[in-house]
Every structure is written in structure tokens, then in C-alpha cells.
Motif scaffolding. Structure first.
Motif, PDB file in Angstrom:
ATOM      1  N   GLU A  59      -5.675   4.007  -7.977  1.00  0.00           N
ATOM      2  CA  GLU A  59      -5.608   4.490  -6.599  1.00  0.00           C
ATOM      3  C   GLU A  59      -4.471   3.829  -5.825  1.00  0.00           C
ATOM      4  N   VAL A  60      -4.287   2.541  -6.052  1.00  0.00           N
ATOM      5  CA  VAL A  60      -3.235   1.812  -5.347  1.00  0.00           C
ATOM      6  C   VAL A  60      -1.870   2.412  -5.668  1.00  0.00           C
ATOM      7  N   ALA A  61      -1.703   2.892  -6.898  1.00  0.00           N
ATOM      8  CA  ALA A  61      -0.432   3.501  -7.302  1.00  0.00           C
ATOM      9  C   ALA A  61      -0.089   4.712  -6.442  1.00  0.00           C
ATOM     10  N   ARG A  62      -1.086   5.276  -5.762  1.00  0.00           N
ATOM     11  CA  ARG A  62      -0.850   6.442  -4.902  1.00  0.00           C
ATOM     12  C   ARG A  62      -0.920   6.099  -3.411  1.00  0.00           C
ATOM     13  N   GLU A  63      -1.056   4.807  -3.115  1.00  0.00           N
ATOM     14  CA  GLU A  63      -1.123   4.372  -1.726  1.00  0.00           C
ATOM     15  C   GLU A  63       0.279   4.224  -1.135  1.00  0.00           C
ATOM     16  N   SER A  64       0.351   3.745   0.084  1.00  0.00           N
ATOM     17  CA  SER A  64       1.630   3.583   0.777  1.00  0.00           C
ATOM     18  C   SER A  64       2.468   2.502   0.097  1.00  0.00           C
ATOM     19  N   PRO A  65       3.794   2.530   0.275  1.00  0.00           N
ATOM     20  CA  PRO A  65       4.657   1.492  -0.300  1.00  0.00           C
ATOM     21  C   PRO A  65       4.233   0.086   0.123  1.00  0.00           C
ATOM     22  N   LYS A  66       3.792  -0.063   1.364  1.00  0.00           N
ATOM     23  CA  LYS A  66       3.356  -1.378   1.857  1.00  0.00           C
ATOM     24  C   LYS A  66       2.142  -1.877   1.079  1.00  0.00           C
ATOM     25  N   THR A  67       1.193  -0.984   0.829  1.00  0.00           N
ATOM     26  CA  THR A  67      -0.007  -1.359   0.075  1.00  0.00           C
ATOM     27  C   THR A  67       0.353  -1.706  -1.364  1.00  0.00           C
TER      28      THR A  67
END
Length: 213
Positions: free
Chosen positions: A114-122
Motif C-alpha cells: 500500500e505504501v508503494a501507492r501512497e504519496s511521495p512524502k509517505t
């Protein structure tokens, strides 16, 4: 009613702790702000007194969960003989107990996809914590140059996490146990065999000599 600065800090920390558990259990998009605030004993309206946005909470919760893993691994290393530290980390990670309790386990296996699809900051915040884990593992590989140790640590970490993901997919029965055991065998084999140093200088000298003839 006005609350003290200490009270606000304690409340903020409680929300982050609750979020870190729920996010690992249900995923980054499986838990709403209202649910998290209710579980922390607060109203939905009080959320923005603590966080600028939902992403801000997610980043803090990710960081909190990752810091707990780093702290746990460091404690294992401190309590184990140097030549057995890496194996001890593997043994503590690839267990049925860890498989069956994602809410208090590794955030990468629960949230990585999921993190791989989050915002660049995340993603940037998450990647920094992953690098800390790799560095910590690399520190437990004695007698190996830092670059080679990091390479081995990254490979070992990928093996461990991939094994845990597959084991969770398989449930908690015999097949899942088989996956855990297979992953342990491979990971422990790697942990027990540090990568050899490359005789770069000698190899280059041979090439230079051959080029002269």
C-alpha cells in the motif's frame, strides 16, 4: 476546557499508537479517521488539533511501528553473542506468533504494498525506516565491508518479509507453517554465511598483467 501541553502530547501519542496497530491490521485504507479517534476516546472533530491531515497521521503511525521493530531488533542484538545476532533476529521474525499478530508486527509486511501507492512524502518516510532496518542488520555481519554487508542484509530482509507475507496468505495451518520453515532455513543459511570479501586488487592486477602480454 483547556488542556495542558503534556495532556495534548499524551493524547497525540495515544492516537498514533492506536493507529499503528489498526493500520497494520486493516491496511492504510481500511481504517477511517472517525474510527481511530473513537478508539482513542476522542471525537472526530478533535483530529485536526493533532494532525494536519490523514497522511500526516499515517506517516507518524508508520514511523512509530517501524521504530518499534528497530528497537526490538536492537535489543535482540544487544542480548546475543555477536556471531549469533543475525540468526536470532531471523528466528524472532519468522514465527507463527508474528504471522498471527500483524497488528503488533512488522509494518513493512502489513503495509508495504500500500505504501508503494501512497504519496511521495509517505514513501520517502517509509523508505528511510527500511534503510535503518537494513543498516541495523548489516551491523550484525562482522568482517565484511559495509557495502557488501548492506547488500547481504537487504537480501536477507527481503527473504524474511517475503516469507512472512506468503505465510499469512496461506493462513495459519500446516501449509503456512511449511512456508515459515522453508523461509527460516534459507534465511538462517544466509545469516550464517557472510559474503566473502572480493579480492578486487588481486583480480585487477591479473587483468593488467594479461593486458601487457
Amino acid at each position: 476546557m483547556r488542556y495542558s501541553k503534556e495532556h495534548k502530547q499524551e493524547t497525540h501519542a495515544r492516537i498514533v499508537r492506536k493507529a499503528a496497530v489498526r493500520l497494520r491490521e486493516k491496511g492504510a485504507h481500511g481504517v477511517g479517521v472517525a474510527d481511530l479517534m473513537k478508539e482513542a476516546g476522542l471525537t472526530h472533530g478533535g483530529f485536526y488539533a493533532h494532525f494536519e491531515s490523514r497522511d500526516a497521521l499515517v506517516i507518524e503511525a508508520f514511523a512509530y511501528a517501524m521504530d518499534r521493530s528497530i528497537e526490538h531488533w536492537r535489543k535482540i542484538a544487544e542480548q546475543t553473542a555477536p556471531d549469533k545476532r543475525l540468526a536470532a533476529i531471523v528466528e524472532s521474525y519468522l514465527t507463527p506468533a508474528h504471522r498471527d499478530d500483524p497488528g503488533h508486527g512488522c509494518a513493512i509486511t502489513s503495509l508495504g504494498a500500500e505504501v508503494a501507492r501512497e504519496s511521495p512524502k509517505t514513501r520517502k518516510a517509509f523508505a528511510a525506516k527500511v534503510e535503518q532496518l537494513i543498516d541495523l542488520m548489516a551491523e550484525q555481519i562482522p568482517g565484511v565491508p559495509r557495502k557488501a554487508a548492506r547488500k547481504q542484509a537487504a537480501s536477507l530482509l527481503a527473504t524474511m518479509m517475503g516469507t512472512l507475507v506468503l505465510a499469512r496468505i496461506a493462513g495459519n495451518g500446516e501449509f503456512s507453517d511449511e512456508i515459515l520453515q522453508a523461509g527460516r532455513d534459507v534465511a538462517l543459511g544466509r545469516a550464517a554465511k557472510p559474503l566473502p570479501k572480493k579480492p578486487a586488487a588481486k583480480k585487477n592486477a591479473v587483468k593488467t598483467a594479461a593486458a601487457r602480454h
